[in-house]
Scaffold this motif. Sequence first.
Motif, mmCIF file in Angstrom:
data_model
loop_
_atom_site.group_PDB
_atom_site.id
_atom_site.type_symbol
_atom_site.label_atom_id
_atom_site.label_comp_id
_atom_site.label_asym_id
_atom_site.label_seq_id
_atom_site.Cartn_x
_atom_site.Cartn_y
_atom_site.Cartn_z
ATOM 1 N N THR A 98 0.824 -1.207 0.000
ATOM 2 C CA THR A 98 0.000 0.000 0.000
ATOM 3 C C THR A 98 0.858 1.257 0.000
ATOM 4 O OG1 THR A 98 -1.746 -1.151 1.190
ATOM 5 C CG2 THR A 98 -1.814 1.250 1.223
ATOM 6 N N HIS A 101 2.936 3.252 -2.797
ATOM 7 C CA HIS A 101 2.257 4.198 -3.687
ATOM 8 C C HIS A 101 2.433 5.652 -3.241
ATOM 9 C CE1 HIS A 101 0.242 0.468 -4.853
ATOM 10 N NE2 HIS A 101 0.023 1.058 -5.996
ATOM 11 N N THR A 102 3.072 5.896 -2.103
ATOM 12 C CA THR A 102 3.192 7.272 -1.614
ATOM 13 C C THR A 102 3.938 8.180 -2.583
ATOM 14 O OG1 THR A 102 5.139 6.665 -0.312
ATOM 15 C CG2 THR A 102 3.022 6.692 0.831
ATOM 16 N N ALA A 105 0.968 8.880 -5.065
ATOM 17 C CA ALA A 105 -0.352 9.132 -4.479
ATOM 18 C C ALA A 105 -0.479 10.572 -4.009
ATOM 19 C CB ALA A 105 -0.594 8.186 -3.311
ATOM 20 N N ILE A 108 -3.620 8.997 0.857
ATOM 21 C CA ILE A 108 -3.962 7.626 1.198
ATOM 22 C C ILE A 108 -4.858 7.677 2.427
ATOM 23 C CG2 ILE A 108 -3.130 5.360 1.935
ATOM 24 C CD1 ILE A 108 -0.523 5.916 0.442
ATOM 25 N N TYR A 125 -7.983 0.770 2.194
ATOM 26 C CA TYR A 125 -7.162 1.911 1.812
ATOM 27 C C TYR A 125 -7.679 2.479 0.498
ATOM 28 C CZ TYR A 125 -3.861 0.118 5.242
ATOM 29 O OH TYR A 125 -3.274 -0.330 6.393
ATOM 30 N N ILE A 127 -6.605 5.054 -2.229
ATOM 31 C CA ILE A 127 -5.386 5.743 -2.646
ATOM 32 C C ILE A 127 -5.730 6.644 -3.828
ATOM 33 C CG2 ILE A 127 -3.002 5.447 -3.394
ATOM 34 C CD1 ILE A 127 -3.345 2.498 -2.246
ATOM 35 N N ASN A 134 -5.914 1.759 -6.821
ATOM 36 C CA ASN A 134 -6.528 2.831 -6.042
ATOM 37 C C ASN A 134 -7.250 2.357 -4.785
ATOM 38 O OD1 ASN A 134 -6.769 3.901 -9.145
ATOM 39 N ND2 ASN A 134 -6.172 5.475 -7.686
#
Length: 183
Positions: A98, A101-102, A105, A108, A125, A127, A134
């Motif tokens: 998860t 993806h920062t 993204a 989140i 989550y 995203i 997503n």
Amino acid sequence: MKNFSVVLIIAVLITACNGEISPKPTPYLKLQYPTSSYKKITTNCPYTFEVSKNAKVNFKANCWSTIEYPQLKATIYITYRPVKNNLLEILKEVEKLTFEHTVKADVINAIPFENFDKKVFAKMYNIEGNVATNIQFRATDSVKHVLSGALYFYAKPNYDSIVPAIKYIEKDMMHLVETLEWK
């Protein structure tokens, strides 16, 4: 006669342009999705849940599965992991997916879910942004089972374009988590 025709054409052009010219409003695509109705999925796997009747579900021997939405060109990939004194390790691995993806993204959001009667403890989550997946979730009974899922579209990520489809499938994923039962 030629002069009359030229004068007439000029007069028509001058009088035709007297009205105000306003830009046309931006058209928006109106997407209509079928109303969701659900069916319970029961297999030899140590869990059951309900999925949309509009989706196709395929199970593998290791209790991993896919939930396909052919009309939306999207698939939810479900991963099952039995817990063998390694719950924290499994949960860290799922969270790692998860939070990778920062980089791309925008936001989140984590939505917790708890059902003490069914012993289902989950986190969904959402995203936002041009990321590969997503929506993701993880669910566990904190003792024997971990189930995780991730939504993928078969298209280059363009968040603004796929938001309606994401929101539609997000409801189905939340319903899956809410109806999850361990055997």
